[in-house]
Design an enzyme around this catalytic site. Sequence first.
Site, PDB file in Angstrom:
ATOM      1  N   SER A 161      -9.642   2.306   2.670  1.00  0.00           N
ATOM      2  CA  SER A 161      -8.608   3.238   2.000  1.00  0.00           C
ATOM      3  C   SER A 161      -7.936   2.353   1.239  1.00  0.00           C
ATOM      4  CB  SER A 161      -7.955   4.295   2.590  1.00  0.00           C
ATOM      5  OG  SER A 161      -7.108   3.483   3.408  1.00  0.00           O
ATOM      6  N   SER A 166      -9.582   0.014   6.893  1.00  0.00           N
ATOM      7  CA  SER A 166      -9.242   0.077   5.599  1.00  0.00           C
ATOM      8  C   SER A 166      -8.438  -1.084   5.193  1.00  0.00           C
ATOM      9  CB  SER A 166      -8.220   1.142   5.490  1.00  0.00           C
ATOM     10  OG  SER A 166      -8.855   2.588   5.382  1.00  0.00           O
ATOM     11  N   LYS A 222       0.975  -1.187  -0.118  1.00  0.00           N
ATOM     12  CA  LYS A 222      -0.073   0.066   0.044  1.00  0.00           C
ATOM     13  C   LYS A 222       0.932   1.331   0.000  1.00  0.00           C
ATOM     14  CE  LYS A 222      -3.945   2.035   2.413  1.00  0.00           C
ATOM     15  NZ  LYS A 222      -4.846   2.067   3.698  1.00  0.00           N
TER      16      LYS A 222
HETATM   17  N1  GLN Z   1     -13.041   4.507   5.939  1.00  0.00           N
HETATM   18  C1  GLN Z   1     -12.306   4.924   7.446  1.00  0.00           C
HETATM   19  C2  GLN Z   1     -11.909   6.401   7.049  1.00  0.00           C
HETATM   20  O1  GLN Z   1     -12.485   6.897   6.193  1.00  0.00           O
HETATM   21  C3  GLN Z   1     -11.296   3.986   7.547  1.00  0.00           C
HETATM   22  C4  GLN Z   1      -9.995   4.700   7.270  1.00  0.00           C
HETATM   23  C5  GLN Z   1      -8.670   3.810   7.430  1.00  0.00           C
HETATM   24  O2  GLN Z   1      -8.995   2.683   7.810  1.00  0.00           O
HETATM   25  N2  GLN Z   1      -7.567   4.225   7.126  1.00  0.00           N
HETATM   26  O3  GLN Z   1     -11.470   6.852   7.765  1.00  0.00           O
END
Ligand code: GLN
Length: 515
Positions: free
Chosen positions: A155, A179, A80
């Site tokens: 994400s 994420s 990532k």
């Molecule tokens: N969807 C969550 C957010 O927007 C998760 C983000 C993450 O785990 N990096 O904050």
Amino acid sequence: MTDLTSLSAADLAALLTSREVSSVEATRAHLDRIDAVDPDIHAFLHVAAEGALASASRVDERRAAGESLGELAGVPIAIKDVLTTNDMPSTAGSRILEGWVPPYDATVVRRLREADLIPLGKTNMDEFAMGSSTEHSAYGPTHNPWDLDRIPGGSGGGSAAAVAAFEAPLALGSDTGGSIRQPAAVTGSVGVKPTYGAVSRYGAIALASSLDQVGPVSRTVLDAALLHDVIAGHDPLDSTSLDETWPSMAQAARAGRTGDALKGVRVGIVRQLAGEGFQAGVKQRFDEAVALLTAAGAEVIEVSAPSFEYAVAAYYLILPAEASSNLARFDSVRFGMRVMPADGPVTSERVMSATRDAGFGPEVKRRIILGTYALSAGYYDAYYGSAQKVRTLIQRDFNDAFGKVDVLISPSAPTTAFRLGEKLNDPMAMYLNDITTIPANLAGIPGMGLPIGLAPEDGLPVGMQIMAPARSDARLYTIGAALERLLEETWGHTLISRAPDLTATEMFASEEGAI
Ligand code: GLN
């Protein structure tokens, strides 16, 4: 010969060890696959073909010389783009870091290299890991391999899509509020958020430091465990890293695949992570998986976690507060892009402002504004302070629940993959999607998402989340692997992920959604 990209990491590793296949062959097969499908999927922001082949050939030489190598040596992996790599750009999906090649590797990346895995490239993500769909990436969204018009989750949608589309057998993700687990859910992959502090955050570009955790993405539970073993462990460069010796997660997963691992295990279904807003097909597959657990001798009960109702609200104060502080380092001086003001005097403040205006996307700006507001002197107690109290209540709910059960379960996400564009202009709807995954981050406990079938109404993957007490990551692997085996026996085949060009779909036939 079998298509090397269709193998699990463990099976590929076995062929590499027995020298039936070389790492160069395996790496080339995955690079070819990326060439063939990534123009449609866009899982990768950067592909390091030359570097990958060079690393692979070094591993092959060392193996040929009789060196004993790690279990995953020579296996390709996708990373990532939130993780720093000293030989590839690291943008965190943001314009502000476009082209930035960090001077150092994240600890997890260094560990991959030391274990001789082969980095294929960097995967797409929502900008600074803010989002659930990859639509907030400055470089355009990733497409779900199951349906290119759908989101791959976020994400870390790039890592999940890369694994689900057979572009890589393994990937690294990061999970601040889901994420890793939510992209795994909507792409039919396995994803694990380890206990907070189990995996080093050094070199993971920070979103919310008290919530962030790096973890594995794969197509099988054992593969995630093998990768977990490579990346976990104490790191003096991360002040929140736990200084302890972890049991082998791979051994835990293997134990789950043999014997009676589920007999007498107490499983709690969280009442608050079901019901309203959960898609019927998600619920149905979840209930069927619960029935499998019960039939295998698990004792399933319902538990209540009343504070979870406030988890999303608390998270969306704590996260922006920490993010607004973390992102202050992108000041046009130390990293990445610098934009001069269009007119007027050139002062450092005006350069900073022009740079941040041009470099950050709308979601990042929204959260910086929310976070600075929540932290401002007059509102600190009302917002940030209250959110921290809710966080404590959530931790207590987990403690109470783990007094009664060994693991907690819920669907990994309320719905299957939604359509690209569907929630883009409705931040609240996007945030509510995180209801299932956020509590584990607020409490620092580990969570695993694994595929449990396809929703009958749309034929898209459904995931189950398993959560365990802090430091009990191994329990997730044992129970996850045991459930995976039961599902495979029911379906009559192994991997759930499939590719968009349908070359591998015979393996993943999904008649009427009953995978
Ligand atoms: N969807 C969550 C957010 O927007 C998760 C983000 C993450 O785990 N990096 O904050």
